[in-house]
Write a protein that holds these residues in place. Sequence first.
Motif, mmCIF file in Angstrom:
data_model
loop_
_atom_site.group_PDB
_atom_site.id
_atom_site.type_symbol
_atom_site.label_atom_id
_atom_site.label_comp_id
_atom_site.label_asym_id
_atom_site.label_seq_id
_atom_site.Cartn_x
_atom_site.Cartn_y
_atom_site.Cartn_z
ATOM 1 N N HIS A 22 1.211 5.127 -2.136
ATOM 2 C CA HIS A 22 0.967 6.404 -3.113
ATOM 3 C C HIS A 22 2.186 7.163 -3.361
ATOM 4 N N LYS A 31 -0.190 3.417 -6.325
ATOM 5 C CA LYS A 31 -1.491 3.774 -6.641
ATOM 6 C C LYS A 31 -1.579 5.278 -7.223
ATOM 7 N N ASP A 55 1.906 2.719 3.546
ATOM 8 C CA ASP A 55 0.816 3.926 3.105
ATOM 9 C C ASP A 55 1.716 5.018 2.686
ATOM 10 N N HIS A 59 -6.109 -0.323 6.357
ATOM 11 C CA HIS A 59 -6.385 0.585 7.522
ATOM 12 C C HIS A 59 -6.886 -0.102 8.477
ATOM 13 N N HIS A 94 0.730 -1.304 -0.106
ATOM 14 C CA HIS A 94 -0.014 0.005 -0.013
ATOM 15 C C HIS A 94 0.748 1.455 -0.034
ATOM 16 N N HIS A 118 -9.694 1.223 0.726
ATOM 17 C CA HIS A 118 -9.172 2.060 1.845
ATOM 18 C C HIS A 118 -10.525 2.051 2.977
HETATM 19 ZN ZN LIG Z 1 -3.713 4.887 1.326
#
Ligand SMILES: [Zn+2]
Length: 381
Positions: free
Chosen positions: A67, A129, A294, A243, A65, A220
Amino acid sequence: MTTTVIDGIGLLYTGDPEREEVAGAALVLEDGLVAWAGPAGRAPAADRRVDAGGRAVIPGFVDSHAHLVFAGDRTAEFRARMSGERYTGGGIRTTVEATRAAGDAELATRAAALVAEMLAQGTTTVEIKSGYGLSVEDERRSLEIATSLTDETTFLGAHVVPAGVDADDYVRLVTGDMLAACAPYAKWVDVFCERGAFDGEQSAEILRAGLKAGLQARVHANQLGEGPGVRLACELGAASADHCTHLSAADVDALAASETVATLLPGAEFSTRSPYPDARRLIDAGVTVALATDCNPGSSFTSSMPFCVALAVREMGMTPLEAVRAATVGGARALRRTDVGWLGPGARADLVILDAPSYVHLAYRPGVPLVHQVFQDGLLL
Ligand SMILES: [Zn+2]
């Protein structure tokens, strides 16, 4: 073809449930794969030898995960939050503006630098992502950049509704033209199912459209409060609900009864000064747990899986073994991958030699750079 034996391994964490830990171990690598794993005394002969010198070896981390395609800087937002302001997710729009204004080369260079930073910290598989473009072309080019860095690319057009756009109109765009433009570059579809982002109905519509276009789902879910995200992920057969910070008993039951992995992202709670998810409750209920960074410019600007392992142990009730398992095998499960996240015959030779006798040091010595060497596809980086 050349074979390499890595021997003198203090403690090997294999990720293979049959034999998870081997003391005094060796590994034989051949053609980018693990050919053999076991006690050093029984290792077959090989062309080359690497002496681990008593250090521990673990599979390369699988960060499921992240970004990484964005521009801009949110230092001021972090500083304000650490001065007492609450995280609401609204800062995403700041990054969207900067990302739209950036050229392709800048976005690609920055994302590649983050992947290199991750690799240096032992992450050999990373998911990336989109979600900071939020227009058809900006989402498409974000994913095109992501595909040059990883096979694990995720369409997250449904990150937040862009400023000045009607939510229903935006869901129509995401499930229509945007999905059509992005699907060729994506393996996964994701949605930020949260108050202030997308509700249960909108999220279901977006995920169903993605599934219909041949993508696989991840969500998410339940980051800022309880909501329908986790149960939706389970109902739709998503690979992962990410999460899982605020869970009802029904959410935990749904996860336990499904194949959906609970991916915990403690860097987000750390960086937003929020309560951590209760990993112990999930593991005790039989849920498969993954850990990921994340990595993003707003709520968790860390690329470090060792840091997440340390947080998981100290703050989330995980044992060191559970945390390293979640950061390797767990991440692979969250990406539906069986070739990474473990070290045994047939697995990809992605591994980390730690400057420590045991993986326990990842939590025992937090913040210390313990990655000695990283092998990817059998090659020393
Ligand atoms: Zn995220």
